[in-house]
Motif scaffolding. Structure first.
Motif, mmCIF file in Angstrom:
data_model
loop_
_atom_site.group_PDB
_atom_site.id
_atom_site.type_symbol
_atom_site.label_atom_id
_atom_site.label_comp_id
_atom_site.label_asym_id
_atom_site.label_seq_id
_atom_site.Cartn_x
_atom_site.Cartn_y
_atom_site.Cartn_z
ATOM 1 N N THR A 167 1.078 -1.501 0.157
ATOM 2 C CA THR A 167 -0.292 0.062 -0.033
ATOM 3 C C THR A 167 0.641 1.783 0.590
ATOM 4 O O THR A 167 0.147 2.301 -0.811
ATOM 5 N N THR A 170 0.794 3.656 -3.413
ATOM 6 C CA THR A 170 -0.116 4.250 -3.194
ATOM 7 C C THR A 170 -0.654 5.041 -2.802
ATOM 8 O O THR A 170 -0.854 6.092 -3.249
ATOM 9 N N LEU A 171 -0.171 4.994 -1.255
ATOM 10 C CA LEU A 171 -0.590 6.201 -0.770
ATOM 11 C C LEU A 171 0.351 7.011 -0.556
ATOM 12 O O LEU A 171 0.183 8.200 -0.333
ATOM 13 N N GLN A 295 -1.858 3.549 -12.610
ATOM 14 C CA GLN A 295 -1.840 5.142 -11.989
ATOM 15 C C GLN A 295 -1.130 5.779 -13.161
ATOM 16 O O GLN A 295 -1.368 6.760 -13.117
ATOM 17 N N LEU A 321 -7.534 6.275 -5.843
ATOM 18 C CA LEU A 321 -6.678 5.802 -4.366
ATOM 19 C C LEU A 321 -7.538 5.696 -3.428
ATOM 20 O O LEU A 321 -7.426 4.611 -2.555
ATOM 21 N N THR A 325 -7.632 1.287 -2.778
ATOM 22 C CA THR A 325 -6.139 1.189 -1.839
ATOM 23 C C THR A 325 -6.274 -0.466 -0.872
ATOM 24 O O THR A 325 -6.008 -1.076 -0.790
ATOM 25 N N PHE A 328 -5.560 -3.672 -1.488
ATOM 26 C CA PHE A 328 -4.149 -4.406 -1.252
ATOM 27 C C PHE A 328 -4.459 -5.317 -0.388
ATOM 28 O O PHE A 328 -4.222 -6.366 -0.047
ATOM 29 N N ILE A 505 -7.152 0.371 -10.629
ATOM 30 C CA ILE A 505 -6.075 0.692 -9.743
ATOM 31 C C ILE A 505 -6.653 -0.644 -8.592
ATOM 32 O O ILE A 505 -6.038 -1.137 -8.083
ATOM 33 N N THR A 509 -3.738 -3.460 -7.579
ATOM 34 C CA THR A 509 -3.638 -4.237 -6.096
ATOM 35 C C THR A 509 -3.524 -5.871 -6.357
ATOM 36 O O THR A 509 -3.372 -6.694 -6.150
#
Length: 596
Positions: A167, A170-171, A295, A321, A325, A328, A505, A509
């Protein structure tokens, strides 16, 4: 007293203590900040390209900006070799400290770097050098984080806990987008736009005759997120200093069984090198292109191809996102139950089958006027020998033929067109509807003649495109999706855009959530850091990192804005076939401490 393999396995079978959870969360938080630093450039590539590559035409500038972004990915395998060896020789913790220092310092210096107008060619050279330093640091970061967390996690929850590391990428992107949006809103809300001037000091005009303006954020405000990374660097250093060494490495250290030459052992012995090759082509290559399509290319696509303004594009991607998220952790946990391989390969297969219709739907939804304009027939008639593949990483090539000039202009306006072969020596011409416009060959004209021919040609083409309802200026296009603020997404059009991006997205994941645990389980402990880092960073650094630039160049050459997607489709499809045949299944049941 040293713990034997049975003791370590027993410890890893029990639930994690609160202290161990803090260690993993601290590792994840530090990695978020490192990805934030790395992705700031990706989020601002177009704006930075205008600052550091101003000597080139806009179409070429976009390719250069993406290649500077990709430079950080190209060197990641070398960082994986250097820091992977360090991690296997001296430990995971101290390698973390080195990578965060290099990453933070490089990011801060990008914010201070003068533009092309101030330092000339030195500015883009230094920019690319700093990007490469970031790539080296990141090359050592991911493998260490994945190994560190996996070696702390319970045996039956490796997929779930390593998914927290997954994660972080992406974070980190989300954090960079949120910071950019906040700074962009504040700077543009408090400083007026500035007129864009050419080399002679005259105002540059848009295709519709209005003066071209540059917003304060695009001019100088983009530096603030880079400079602010100094605070994140200090925070990350503090977090890393609180971390403890992994139990598996401490066990090897106590027993004196650490590898003396991890790179030679990992890649010089066929039994281990074979695993690295299978991991690269049967897992990571496909994972990488699905990840970067979902992404980064999606963000580039809606900004530069679909012509959604950068603020709105960042808002839509940020919401996708936020919504996606959690996938994941879901797929990481699911992989603990059914295995890693089927989930990763399923994500690659679904991506390969759906990228074309999904990106076409994204255009039709986010910019209906552009989608409708693509129904108008546009053709370029030219001598095929004068039509180059406009991919120029060195900046040495000059695209001066009439065919190249015509294609570059059409690509800049996101026009779909076909190329019609003409006899040798024919000057290219573009046909838009029933209007035929001859191009010019810059290689046969003086500088003044080129300037006059360019102005005449571009005006004629833009007038014809406007007459055919091509939306050349995003600000004057009422059909394009636009967000006034971060929460302005609750209309049918904008919700569909966000949900489409969220679908991409979720594919990310699927392929990325279980990959860390899978790679950890493929390699023995003594060479694990080195062994998994290289295939991961070759796959993500080269196959993935070069995707935006490659896809853009393919689309510009072919005359179809969706043609570049075939790069990702072919690689993802190949990974499905190779992975199904060669990648072992059932690794989620493996004891990763049994083989040092």
């Amino acid at each position: 007293m040293a713990m034997n393999t049975t003791d370590v396995k027993a410890v890893r079978s029990r639930p994690m203590t609160s202290e161990e959870k803090k260690v993993i969360l601290a590792s994840s938080a530090g990695t978020i900040f490192e990805w934030y630093d790395f992705y700031l450039y990706g989020s601002l590539a177009t704006i930075i390209g205008a600052q550091f590559f101003t000597a080139f035409p806009e179409a070429t500038r976009n390719v250069f900006a993406l290649l500077a972004f990709a430079a950080g990915f190209i060197v990641r395998p070398f960082g994986a070799l250097v820091f992977g060896a360090m991690g296997d020789l001296i430990g995971r913790k101290y390698t973390f400290l080195a990578t965060i220092l290099i990453m933070g310092a490089s990011t801060f210096l990008v914010g201070l770097l003068p533009s092309y107008n101030s330092w000339g060619v030195a500015a883009p050279i230094i920019l690319i050098a700093l990007r490469m330093a970031q790539g080296l640091a990141l090359g050592g970061e991911y493998g260490g984080a994945a190994v560190y967390v996996a070696e702390h996690a319970p045996a039956n929850q490796r997929g779930y806990f390593t998914a927290f590391i997954q994660t972080t990428a992406t974070l980190g992107l989300l954090l960079s987008l949120v910071v950019i949006l906040m700074v962009q809103g504040y700077v543009n809300g408090n400083w007026e736009p500035t007129a864009v001037l050419d080399a002679a000091g005259a105002a540059v005009m848009n295709a519709d005759g209005t003066p071209k303006m540059i917003k304060a954020f695009d001019l100088w405000g983009w530096r603030i997120p880079f400079l602010g990374s100094l605070f994140l660097l200090l925070t990350s250093l503090y977090i890393r200093l609180q971390m403890h060494e992994s139990p598996a490495f401490k066990k090897m250290k106590e027993e004196g069984s650490t590898s003396k030459a991890p790179l030679k052992e990992a890649f010089g012995q066929w039994k281990n090198a074979k695993i690295a090759l299978i991991a690269l082509f049967g897992l990571v290559a496909g994972q990488a292109v699905v990840w970067y399509s979902g992404q980064f290319y999606a963000l580039f696509f809606i900004q530069n191809i679909v012509k959604v303004d950068s603020f709105s594009a960042n808002v839509f991607v940020a919401w996708s996102l936020i919504l996606g998220t959690g996938g994941f952790l879901f797929f990481g946990s699911l992989s603990d139950k059914i295995g890693r391989k089927p989930i990763i390969l399923a994500g690659c297969l679904i991506g390969a089958l759906t990228f074309q219709p999904v990106f076409q739907f994204l255009t039709a939804t986010a910019n209906p006027a552009l989608h409708a304009a693509h129904q108008i027939k546009v053709s370029v008639t030219a001598d095929p020998e004068t039509c180059s593949f406009q991919f120029n990483p060195t900046g040495v090539a000059k695209f001066t033929s009439s065919c190249d000039i015509t294609k570059a202009l059409l690509a800049k306006s996101s026009v779909n067109y076909e190329t019609i072969p003409a006899p040798a020596g024919t000057i290219a011409e573009v046909k838009i509807g029933d209007t035929v416009i001859p191009s010019y060959d810059a290689g046969t004209l003086s500088a003044d003649e080129v300037k006059a021919a360019k102005a005449t040609f571009e005006k004629a083409v833009n007038d014809a495109l406007l007459a055919a309802n091509y939306p050349l200026v995003a600000d004057n296009n009422p059909t394009v999706a636009k967000a006034a603020n971060f929460f302005d997404i609750f209309t049918a059009q904008k919700i569909k855009v966000v949900l489409t991006l969220t679908y991409l997205i979720l594919l990310v994941t699927m392929v990325y959530g279980p990959i860390a645990a899978m790679l950890v389980e493929l390699f023995p402990t003594r060479i694990r850091y080195s062994g998994l880092s290289l295939p991961y960073h070759i796959g993500n650094g080269w196959f993935g990192g070069l995707l935006p630039a490659t896809a853009f160049a393919i689309s510009a050459q072919s005359g179809n804005i969706y043609a570049g997607l075939w790069y990702a489709i072919v690689i993802a499809g190949a990974t499905v076939v190779i992975g199904a045949i060669l990648v072992p299944g059932g690794t989620h049941k493996k004891d990763i401490f049994a083989d040092n």
